[in-house]
Design an enzyme around this catalytic site. Sequence first.
Site, PDB file in Angstrom:
ATOM      1  N   GLU A 266       1.057  -9.638 -17.740  1.00 12.73           N
ATOM      2  CA  GLU A 266       0.805  -8.819 -16.642  1.00 12.73           C
ATOM      3  C   GLU A 266      -0.104  -7.424 -17.058  1.00 12.73           C
ATOM      4  O   GLU A 266      -0.887  -6.828 -16.343  1.00 12.73           O
ATOM      5  CB  GLU A 266       1.937  -8.334 -15.543  1.00 12.73           C
TER       6      GLU A 266
ATOM      7  N   CYS B 255       0.690  -1.279   0.162  1.00 14.00           N
ATOM      8  CA  CYS B 255      -0.144   0.019   0.062  1.00 14.00           C
ATOM      9  C   CYS B 255       0.932   1.311  -0.110  1.00 14.00           C
ATOM     10  O   CYS B 255       2.025   1.092   0.440  1.00 14.00           O
ATOM     11  CB  CYS B 255      -0.927   0.083   1.318  1.00 14.00           C
TER      12      CYS B 255
ATOM     13  N   ARG C  27       1.445   1.731  -6.076  1.00 10.48           N
ATOM     14  CA  ARG C  27       1.689   0.819  -4.841  1.00 10.48           C
ATOM     15  C   ARG C  27       0.429   0.078  -4.606  1.00 10.48           C
ATOM     16  O   ARG C  27       0.605  -1.059  -3.825  1.00 10.48           O
ATOM     17  CB  ARG C  27       2.217   1.314  -3.588  1.00 10.48           C
TER      18      ARG C  27
ATOM     19  N   LYS D 190       5.702  -9.753 -19.565  1.00  7.96           N
ATOM     20  CA  LYS D 190       5.082  -8.342 -19.952  1.00  7.96           C
ATOM     21  C   LYS D 190       3.901  -8.484 -20.635  1.00  7.96           C
ATOM     22  O   LYS D 190       3.010  -7.762 -20.182  1.00  7.96           O
ATOM     23  CB  LYS D 190       6.209  -7.596 -20.746  1.00  7.96           C
TER      24      LYS D 190
ATOM     25  N   TRP E 139      -3.451  -1.987  -1.610  1.00  7.73           N
ATOM     26  CA  TRP E 139      -3.516  -3.331  -2.224  1.00  7.73           C
ATOM     27  C   TRP E 139      -3.999  -4.140  -1.356  1.00  7.73           C
ATOM     28  O   TRP E 139      -3.000  -4.548  -0.090  1.00  7.73           O
ATOM     29  CB  TRP E 139      -2.138  -3.436  -2.446  1.00  7.73           C
TER      30      TRP E 139
ATOM     31  N   HIS F 223       8.792 -31.314 -26.289  1.00  7.86           N
ATOM     32  CA  HIS F 223       8.622 -32.117 -25.201  1.00  7.86           C
ATOM     33  C   HIS F 223       7.193 -31.907 -24.466  1.00  7.86           C
ATOM     34  O   HIS F 223       7.082 -32.376 -23.204  1.00  7.86           O
ATOM     35  CB  HIS F 223       9.924 -32.072 -24.026  1.00  7.86           C
TER      36      HIS F 223
ATOM     37  N   GLU G   8      10.507 -13.031 -20.158  1.00  3.67           N
ATOM     38  CA  GLU G   8      10.230 -11.589 -19.886  1.00  3.67           C
ATOM     39  C   GLU G   8       9.203 -11.197 -20.848  1.00  3.67           C
ATOM     40  O   GLU G   8       8.290 -10.268 -20.347  1.00  3.67           O
ATOM     41  CB  GLU G   8      11.381 -10.848 -19.895  1.00  3.67           C
TER      42      GLU G   8
ATOM     43  N   LYS H 281       3.382  -2.064  -7.510  1.00  6.59           N
ATOM     44  CA  LYS H 281       4.995  -1.797  -7.899  1.00  6.59           C
ATOM     45  C   LYS H 281       6.033  -2.346  -6.745  1.00  6.59           C
ATOM     46  O   LYS H 281       6.886  -2.952  -7.501  1.00  6.59           O
ATOM     47  CB  LYS H 281       5.184  -0.585  -8.100  1.00  6.59           C
TER      48      LYS H 281
ATOM     49  N   ASN I  92       0.759   0.062   6.102  1.00  2.50           N
ATOM     50  CA  ASN I  92       1.150  -0.641   5.107  1.00  2.50           C
ATOM     51  C   ASN I  92       2.007  -1.792   5.641  1.00  2.50           C
ATOM     52  O   ASN I  92       2.941  -1.728   6.419  1.00  2.50           O
ATOM     53  CB  ASN I  92       2.137   0.270   4.041  1.00  2.50           C
ATOM     54  N   GLY I  93       1.547  -3.102   5.013  1.00  6.26           N
ATOM     55  CA  GLY I  93       2.159  -4.211   5.750  1.00  6.26           C
ATOM     56  C   GLY I  93       1.115  -5.153   6.231  1.00  6.26           C
ATOM     57  O   GLY I  93      -0.087  -5.377   5.631  1.00  6.26           O
TER      58      GLY I  93
HETATM   59  C1  F6R Z   1       7.235  -7.347 -13.604  1.00  2.65           C
HETATM   60  C2  F6R Z   1       7.490  -6.777 -12.112  1.00  2.65           C
HETATM   61  C3  F6R Z   1       7.622  -7.706 -10.958  1.00  2.65           C
HETATM   62  C4  F6R Z   1       8.739  -7.378 -10.352  1.00  2.65           C
HETATM   63  C5  F6R Z   1       8.830  -8.272  -9.011  1.00  2.65           C
HETATM   64  C6  F6R Z   1      10.117  -7.979  -8.258  1.00  2.65           C
HETATM   65  O1  F6R Z   1       6.927  -6.300 -14.517  1.00  2.65           O
HETATM   66  O2  F6R Z   1       7.319  -5.647 -11.997  1.00  2.65           O
HETATM   67  O3  F6R Z   1       7.352  -9.215 -11.622  1.00  2.65           O
HETATM   68  O4  F6R Z   1      10.015  -7.714 -10.841  1.00  2.65           O
HETATM   69  O5  F6R Z   1       7.836  -8.208  -8.169  1.00  2.65           O
HETATM   70  O6  F6R Z   1      10.135  -6.737  -7.731  1.00  2.65           O
HETATM   71  P1  F6R Z   1      11.328  -5.904  -7.352  1.00  2.65           P
HETATM   72  O7  F6R Z   1      12.309  -5.937  -8.800  1.00  2.65           O
HETATM   73  O8  F6R Z   1      11.067  -4.734  -7.189  1.00  2.65           O
HETATM   74  O9  F6R Z   1      12.123  -6.982  -6.352  1.00  2.65           O
END
Ligand code: F6R
Length: 609
Positions: free
Chosen positions: A489, A2, A27, A486, A75, A505, A482, A604, A101-102
């Site tokens: 998500e 959050c 967040r 992308k 969140w 396989h 990746e 994020k 937050n937590g």
């Molecule tokens: C994907 C993304 C997440 C973060 C993951 C780790 O686009 O952003 O998969 O990579 O939550 O986050 P960090 O790098 O902040 O530890």
Amino acid sequence: MCGIVGYIGGRTALPFLVDGLKRLEYRGYDSAGIATVGESGLELVRAKGKLHNLKEKLNGAAHSTGTVGIGHTRWATHGKPEEHNAHPHTDASGRLAVIQNGIIENYAELRLHLKERGCLFKSETDTEVIPHLIACHLAGHSLLEAVLAAVGKLKGAFAIAVVSADFPDELIVVRQQAPLVIGFGEGENYFASDVPAIVSHTTRVLTLQDGECARLTRDEVQIHDFSGARLRRTPRSLNWNPSLVEKRGFRHFMLKEIHEQPGVIRDTLEDRIGDATGPIRLGLSSDLFADLERIYIIACGTSWHASLVGKYLIEELAGIPTEVNYASEFRYCPPPLNLRTLVIGVSQSGETGDTNAALTAAKARGVRLLGITNRPESSLGALVGELIDTRAGMEIGVAATKTFTAQLVAFYLLALHLAHLRGTRSGERIREILVGLQQLPAQIEGILDTQERYITELAREFDATRDFIFIGRGLNYPIALEGALKLKEISYIHAEGYPAGEMKHGPIALLDSEVPVVAVAVPGKVYEKTLSNAQEAKARDARLIGVAPLDEPAAVETFDQILPVPVVDEILSPILTVVPLQLLAYHIAARRGLDVDQPRNLAKSVTVE
Ligand code: F6R
């Protein structure tokens, strides 16, 4: 996960709170709320969903003139994303409000105990126990004493802020394993989960440490430990450009951040490689690498993908056995570690709960730690002894882009540094790769200039697509992962990344004319093999999109469409091949009208384990 924010000063708190929440919305965005304290007591406004719902509610109400206030963007963990679960939460009197937050791990037990004492609960959240607990300790005590008494009963990882109409000239914040930064102004002070919320007001900040709390008044910030003892801490100056947190004409932060990649790579390299003839200057102590036997890399999500490329580079260039672990697995299934092990934690936010918990567990076993992050001031930064700052700065789009390429560059520098120290690669080879790295920013600019429009058009063709497969081999296998991450998500299209050779396989059974396959195929060790794997998909009617060189006859022959990348030394290719995949994911999601910067269910900074 959050975002929390707060203000105390001479002005009305509301504009600061709303602007701060907007900048922290990355967040979490399940609900938002604010509480202000003014002449009319405590005012509380909350709304389900994104911040604009709260703004609408605030527009429809008489404006609060309170000069002390706290705000929260959620969140959801405990309790659905409904208004009654939105923060702030109050005590029975409605005069004291708390945001958190937590996670409060022992909330169920506390809730039961408080209910037995007659407290009524209005939400399903873990947070609501906190205002009730504080209220139980207020009689005859200061607000700080009551908050600390309540905190003494909490288990978990949290950042908390408290305001009270009975203490209108202060606000209290507490940090225990969740980020919290305090900003120092003139006759006003601020706090937030992260600096974007305060950077346009002040660059004088102090990051609260675990086990610390602060009492903010208009003119002073007092720091205490949880026993109440006063601590001496000095704020530092942030070297931050507020434009990092603006879109600067781009439709979304994600697109802006994709376009920032050439500049970020230049920054990451700057003054670290000189003219590519001398040693690499990472500012790391040589003890970190003495008698090194093995490396474990710990990360999540996109950072985990960067780490897979990192493993390849370290093993290939420096010959050190390297394993990459999901942070969430490492903590509970740790491999055997000894004093000749280096553990590297990789994170764009530096606040990922899983990664920091795994690093803490590794630290307790006495191993050496290294961090790779763009947020040296983060909790990860405080945890590890040594750090490579990727210099990517703040990333706002929830989908990581520029922080990923910056992590890759950091791994190239680290692997080449280790190769130099151990003499595993000639000076000439090291120089070749460094020179190649310096050319990447201009090559990415070329991709961005030439492909944006083409990929925008291509995205139209996937309006009804339900599944995508991404394939790659060797050090472009993580790029396939990746590309798939992308896309899923931000566009909510199901996508999987596979090592190209593994398709036959099992996963090849998924293919038909409805499932496009994106293959990363660049000249090098596995080029022909990857093209053959792509042909195997084509034989099952799959539509084939290649991230490949445009002027290679074999690629032209194989793919229905090519997203061209320049031919470079294969070892450098991941930094180029990921860019068209970021653009493809972005344009498909944008075309679907989705909220690219704040995709559903994500945040994020994932601070919960
Ligand atoms: C994907 C993304 C997440 C973060 C993951 C780790 O686009 O952003 O998969 O990579 O939550 O986050 P960090 O790098 O902040 O530890």
